[in-house]
Design a protein around this motif. Structure first.
Motif, PDB file in Angstrom:
ATOM      1  N   THR A  39       3.223   1.446   6.749  1.00 50.54           N
ATOM      2  CA  THR A  39       4.301   0.475   6.928  1.00 50.54           C
ATOM      3  C   THR A  39       4.805  -0.027   5.585  1.00 50.54           C
ATOM      4  O   THR A  39       6.022  -0.074   5.325  1.00 50.54           O
ATOM      5  CB  THR A  39       3.819  -0.709   7.784  1.00 50.54           C
ATOM      6  N   GLN A  40       3.879  -0.417   4.715  1.00 45.45           N
ATOM      7  CA  GLN A  40       4.273  -0.922   3.400  1.00 45.45           C
ATOM      8  C   GLN A  40       5.013   0.140   2.589  1.00 45.45           C
ATOM      9  O   GLN A  40       6.017  -0.153   1.925  1.00 45.45           O
ATOM     10  CB  GLN A  40       3.034  -1.392   2.631  1.00 45.45           C
ATOM     11  N   LEU A  56       5.814  -2.364  -5.086  1.00 48.58           N
ATOM     12  CA  LEU A  56       4.477  -2.662  -4.581  1.00 48.58           C
ATOM     13  C   LEU A  56       3.617  -3.363  -5.636  1.00 48.58           C
ATOM     14  O   LEU A  56       2.903  -4.330  -5.330  1.00 48.58           O
ATOM     15  CB  LEU A  56       3.791  -1.370  -4.130  1.00 48.58           C
ATOM     16  N   CYS A  57       3.697  -2.885  -6.880  1.00 44.55           N
ATOM     17  CA  CYS A  57       2.866  -3.461  -7.948  1.00 44.55           C
ATOM     18  C   CYS A  57       3.302  -4.882  -8.305  1.00 44.55           C
ATOM     19  O   CYS A  57       2.462  -5.775  -8.483  1.00 44.55           O
ATOM     20  CB  CYS A  57       2.914  -2.571  -9.180  1.00 44.55           C
ATOM     21  N   ILE A  58       4.608  -5.106  -8.386  1.00 44.05           N
ATOM     22  CA  ILE A  58       5.109  -6.445  -8.729  1.00 44.05           C
ATOM     23  C   ILE A  58       4.710  -7.458  -7.664  1.00 44.05           C
ATOM     24  O   ILE A  58       4.228  -8.561  -7.966  1.00 44.05           O
ATOM     25  CB  ILE A  58       6.640  -6.412  -8.894  1.00 44.05           C
ATOM     26  N   CYS A  81      -2.536  -2.393  -2.132  1.00 43.01           N
ATOM     27  CA  CYS A  81      -1.540  -1.798  -3.021  1.00 43.01           C
ATOM     28  C   CYS A  81      -1.888  -0.347  -3.338  1.00 43.01           C
ATOM     29  O   CYS A  81      -1.019   0.545  -3.259  1.00 43.01           O
ATOM     30  CB  CYS A  81      -1.432  -2.616  -4.298  1.00 43.01           C
ATOM     31  N   LEU A  82      -3.144  -0.071  -3.676  1.00 40.17           N
ATOM     32  CA  LEU A  82      -3.562   1.287  -4.024  1.00 40.17           C
ATOM     33  C   LEU A  82      -3.410   2.241  -2.838  1.00 40.17           C
ATOM     34  O   LEU A  82      -3.003   3.401  -3.010  1.00 40.17           O
ATOM     35  CB  LEU A  82      -5.006   1.290  -4.517  1.00 40.17           C
ATOM     36  N   ALA A  83      -3.731   1.756  -1.620  1.00 39.94           N
ATOM     37  CA  ALA A  83      -3.580   2.595  -0.430  1.00 39.94           C
ATOM     38  C   ALA A  83      -2.115   2.955  -0.199  1.00 39.94           C
ATOM     39  O   ALA A  83      -1.784   4.090   0.167  1.00 39.94           O
ATOM     40  CB  ALA A  83      -4.147   1.876   0.794  1.00 39.94           C
ATOM     41  N   SER A  84      -1.228   1.995  -0.435  1.00 36.06           N
ATOM     42  CA  SER A  84       0.205   2.249  -0.266  1.00 36.06           C
ATOM     43  C   SER A  84       0.730   3.183  -1.354  1.00 36.06           C
ATOM     44  O   SER A  84       1.562   4.053  -1.085  1.00 36.06           O
ATOM     45  CB  SER A  84       0.983   0.926  -0.291  1.00 36.06           C
ATOM     46  N   LEU A  85       0.240   3.008  -2.581  1.00 39.94           N
ATOM     47  CA  LEU A  85       0.635   3.912  -3.659  1.00 39.94           C
ATOM     48  C   LEU A  85       0.181   5.341  -3.365  1.00 39.94           C
ATOM     49  O   LEU A  85       0.899   6.304  -3.663  1.00 39.94           O
ATOM     50  CB  LEU A  85       0.045   3.440  -4.987  1.00 39.94           C
ATOM     51  N   LEU A  96       2.362   9.596  -2.352  1.00 37.30           N
ATOM     52  CA  LEU A  96       2.119  10.988  -2.718  1.00 37.30           C
ATOM     53  C   LEU A  96       2.272  11.935  -1.532  1.00 37.30           C
ATOM     54  O   LEU A  96       2.346  13.149  -1.713  1.00 37.30           O
ATOM     55  CB  LEU A  96       0.710  11.135  -3.309  1.00 37.30           C
ATOM     56  N   VAL A  97       2.299  11.372  -0.309  1.00 31.71           N
ATOM     57  CA  VAL A  97       2.497  12.184   0.890  1.00 31.71           C
ATOM     58  C   VAL A  97       3.955  12.634   0.936  1.00 31.71           C
ATOM     59  O   VAL A  97       4.870  11.828   0.764  1.00 31.71           O
ATOM     60  CB  VAL A  97       2.137  11.384   2.155  1.00 31.71           C
TER      61      VAL A  97
END
Length: 491
Positions: free
Chosen positions: A125-126, A160-162, A360-364, A368-369
């Protein structure tokens, strides 16, 4: 000694005494009624209202039925939110569906809900909303073509990071960002509504409403139309994920629902009427984002405003999902379903930094998908099944624990009707898309061996030593420790 016991001792040393530590790490109720309304409205209004009208109209083929679908989607979401108001005021634990399923059906069922949220629902979702933000934010710089895919993904990663940094620094800053972008997206939608009203009332543009109720009315098509409509209403239950941080939840949770859901429903329905006033059937069906097509017809030399407002809307949506996702994982950790470090909060800022960084890491990683959007097809039915399980759990708890404190108690007809509608949404798409159902169920059920191997099984000494070392390392790096939960789900 367990890692949790050791880190609790470290906490006391850091703050000077056990009493001071207890006071320092307790989650504070900083979310006001206005913040709660902003969280619901800001999370619901993401990219859906700007793109989903095509999906609804494609299934119904009817202007009139499409508007009815939007009205009923708002009503359905409101009824669900009312049921969640009862759940959220009787079970004041953060975590939303996870907490309610745990209270009603036990730890395994709750873990499966957490597992699918951890694996697919929340990061997907994110990522999708962040990618939509990036696509529209870059569009004004590439008016004649699509923005480069790598640039879009990098911009989504930056978003996402900000927002993760802001969420880590302050709950108050996070809520200010949410309120600001909620106002921005409401201004954009009100502008669309006013332009549509001008063309409808002043210029008398009504030709697109001829034969408004001719279309496709078979149940499967209607169920897919409702999927598109309800996708745009996604987030109506997100305030329940942060009830432990909401001021006076017994009053402000239902109030926020009563203000937010009718507001969003009215804005959505009127925005769709405005779209139909300006755009023909062919234009709506061929448009990937009806709001942009609307802008090309009505805003002349400032058509770039629409992509900017869509991107702002998505930016606020990412913030709301990120904020609530971290609280879900924190609650799961406190109940022993995730590693201890996910329950940590900063001893001064009182923000769940490890959970936010993990989210955040999971969304990042999802960036890559190659086609992350296809994952949404696998979890739509599972998501509605978990919502239905929460409402069924509410009815079960009424029977099992009639003495439980319930400041709000909705009429029995509402949850029963809501469950019937959920059954419609879950069952009818199966014949046309059986593999989506099979894959979604399969991914969820992989959580069963994970639960028994990683949660229920006895941990080895080597595992405990590694876990203890990792726990202390995370605590030292981020200056975090365990918060004191006001209510525990486990007996």
């Amino acid at each position: 000694m367990s890692p949790k016991a050791e880190t609790n001792g470290t906490t006391a040393a850091l703050t000077g005494s056990e009493d001071n530590a207890a006071d320092a790490v307790k989650m504070k109720r900083k979310i006001t009624l206005l913040n709660g309304v902003g969280l619901i409205v800001g999370t619901i209004i993401g990219s859906g209202i700007f793109v989903a009208p095509t999906g609804v109209y494609q299934e119904t083929g009817s202007v009139g039925v499409s508007i009815i679908v939007w009205c009923l989607s708002g009503l359905f979401s409101t009824l669900g939110a009312l049921c969640y108001a009862e759940l959220g005021t009787s079970i004041t634990r953060s975590g939303g569906d996870y907490a309610y399923i745990y209270a009603a059906f036990g730890p395994l069922a709750a873990f499966l809900r957490l597992w699918i949220a951890l694996l697919i629902i929340r990061p997907t979702t994110q990522t999708i909303v962040a990618l939509t933000f990036a696509q529209y934010a870059a569009k004004p710089f590439f008016p004649e073509c699509q923005p480069p895919e790598d640039a879009v993904r990098l911009l989504a990663a930056g978003c996402l990071c900000i927002l993760t940094v802001i969420n880590c620094l302050s709950v108050r800053w996070t809520m200010r960002v949410q309120d600001l972008f909620t106002v921005a997206k409401l201004i954009a939608l009100i502008g669309i509504i006013l332009i549509g009203a001008y063309h409808l009332v002043i210029l008398g543009k009504v030709e697109h409403f001829d034969n408004a109720f001719e279309g496709n009315f078979n149940p499967t098509a209607l169920s897919f139309a409702f999927y598109s409509g309800l996708f745009a209403f996604g987030g109506w239950n997100y305030l329940n994920f942060v009830t432990e941080e909401l001021k006076d939840p017994y009053r402000n949770l239902p109030r926020a629902i009563w203000i937010a859901l009718p507001l969003v429903t009215a804005v959505y329905v009127l925005a769709n009427v405005a779209y139909f006033v300006i755009l023909s059937k062919e234009e709506i069906l061929s448009s990937p984002a009806v709001a942009v097509s609307f802008g090309h017809h009505t805003l002349s030399n400032v058509t770039w405003l629409i992509p900017i407002f869509v991107s702002l809307s998505c930016f606020g949506g990412v913030n709301g999902v990120l904020f609530t996702s971290a609280r879900l994982f924190m609650t799961g950790s406190q109940e022993g379903h995730l590693p201890d470090m996910f329950s940590f909060i900063h001893i001064n800022k009182l923000t769940p930094i490890p959970s936010l960084i993990f989210t955040c890491l999971a969304s990042l990683a999802m960036l890559l998908v190659s086609d992350v959007f296809v994952l949404i097809n696998y979890y739509s039915q599972i998501l509605w099944f978990s919502v239905a399980a929460s409402i069924a759990g509410m009815l079960w708890l009424r029977y099992k624990k009639p003495q439980m404190q319930r400041p709000i108690k909705v009429n029995l007809i509402i949850p029963v009707f809501f469950l019937c509608c959920c059954a419609f949404l879950i069952i009818f798409p199966i014949p046309t898309q059986p593999w989506n159902t099979v894959i979604g169920a399969g991914i969820t059920l992989t959580g069963i061996p994970v639960y028994y191997l990683c949660v229920k099984s006895r941990k080895t000494d080597k595992y405990n030593a590694v876990s203890s070392k990792l726990t202390r390392t995370v605590q030292k790096i981020f200056n975090v420790t365990y918060p004191i939960a006001e209510q525990k789900l486990a007996p």
